[in-house]
Design an enzyme around this catalytic site. Structure first.
Site, PDB file in Angstrom:
ATOM      1  N   CYS A  58      13.106  -2.190  -6.009  1.00 17.81           N
ATOM      2  CA  CYS A  58      12.005  -2.909  -6.642  1.00 17.81           C
ATOM      3  C   CYS A  58      12.595  -3.849  -7.683  1.00 17.81           C
ATOM      4  CB  CYS A  58      11.042  -1.920  -7.302  1.00 17.81           C
ATOM      5  SG  CYS A  58       9.739  -2.668  -8.315  1.00 17.81           S
ATOM      6  N   TYR A 104       3.447  -2.326 -10.154  1.00 15.01           N
ATOM      7  CA  TYR A 104       4.141  -2.229 -11.438  1.00 15.01           C
ATOM      8  C   TYR A 104       3.920  -3.460 -12.312  1.00 15.01           C
ATOM      9  CZ  TYR A 104       6.895   2.031 -10.595  1.00 15.01           C
ATOM     10  OH  TYR A 104       7.307   3.323 -10.405  1.00 15.01           O
ATOM     11  N   CYS A 112      11.170 -10.000  -3.983  1.00 15.06           N
ATOM     12  CA  CYS A 112      10.343  -8.792  -4.043  1.00 15.06           C
ATOM     13  C   CYS A 112      10.556  -8.091  -2.722  1.00 15.06           C
ATOM     14  CB  CYS A 112       8.870  -9.131  -4.253  1.00 15.06           C
ATOM     15  SG  CYS A 112       7.753  -7.703  -4.107  1.00 15.06           S
TER      16      CYS A 112
END
Length: 285
Positions: free
Chosen positions: A91, A59, A205
């Site tokens: 995410c 992304y 993350c």
């Protein structure tokens, strides 16, 4: 602070369900499996569907407007297909950008993922903390706002690792990166100042905890690695409340690409209880 990424900390639990809750766990790739694992510990009898938008991974390569449009479009299809009771956006990049649009568009509770600044600051004794994130999360205003709000007297180093998410994906697919490649990514996390050393690193993350054992083995000194997944799981459990739980059965995974799943990945999914894999094809425009 802006957006409440943990999806309504001031809200009450969901209306009581008369069955096990169906929870959709969404990520751009495989990183959300770390959140799924924590959820499975907190709520082992829930019905989980793991959705990986691997057609658009990573992304961070999309500009902000395109990323939000992509996440909303994919979520539209997933919610229509799966009718979940709650969605976990596992995410950081998608959480910091797309959650406001998702909450506006859909009448469902969404739980996001945020950099674990507060737990890292609570864990430090040296006063030197690092937030290890993707380049996209590093440049988000929300990330810096969280540091301003929660760092207190701690000195925070913000590190954007450009390749770690890809290395984590490769690890599960059976093609692990070399130690030297991982070491180069995490080296800026380790700061020495006035006789003090960084002693807490927040993994901002969801892919990064997949590599935590390797981080420990190659780190120049011992630190506390802070995984955000348990906090996300606790928030989901609080929202679900006392809903009845079902049997602890197989979990399903959906992928938006037709990319082949190597044997190593199939085994890694099965080790995490994901034994059914389906396709929900959605090419990146």
């Amino acid at each position: 602070m802006g957006v409440d990424l943990f999806a309504g900390l001031a809200n009450a639990a969901m209306p009581r369900l008369e069955r096990a809750p169906k929870i959709l766990v969404f990520d751009s790739g495989l990183g959300g499996l770390t959140v799924l694992a924590a959820l499975d510990v907190a709520l082992p009898g829930a019905d989980y569907v793991y959705a990986a938008d691997d057609a658009a991974f990573p992304y961070g390569s999309l500009d902000d407007q395109r990323l939000v449009a992509r996440v909303v479009a994919v979520m539209e299809r997933l919610i229509a297909r799966e009718t979940p009771d709650l969605v976990v956006v596992a995410c950081n990049t998608a959480s910091t950008l797309a959650l406001p649009a998702l909450r506006t568009r859909f009448a469902l509770p969404f739980v996001g993922t945020v950099p674990a600044v507060k737990p890292a600051v609570a864990a430090t004794k040296s006063g030197l903390v690092t937030i290890l994130a993707t380049a996209g999360t590093v440049r988000r205003e929300h990330t810096r706002a969280m540091i301003d709000a929660f760092a207190g007297e701690a000195e925070v180093t913000l590190v954007g690792a450009p390749n770690l998410a890809g290395y984590a994906e490769a690890e599960l697919r059976g093609s692990p990166a070399e130690d030297a490649e991982l070491a180069a990514e995490i080296a800026p996390c380790f700061v020495e100042r006035d006789g003090r050393r960084t002693d807490a690193v927040a993994l901002a993350c969801t892919h990064f905890p997949l590599l935590m054992d390797r981080f420990r083995s190659i780190a120049p000194w011992e630190v506390k690695w802070i995984d955000p997944a348990p906090a996300v799981a606790r928030r989901v459990a609080a929202l679900v409340g006392d809903a009845p739980m079902g049997e602890h059965g197989a979990q399903r995974a959906l992928f938006t690409s037709d990319r082949a799943l190597p044997k190593a990945l199939v085994e890694a999914l099965a080790a995490r209880g994901v034994t059914e894999v389906e396709r929900c094809l959605f090419a990146l425009d």
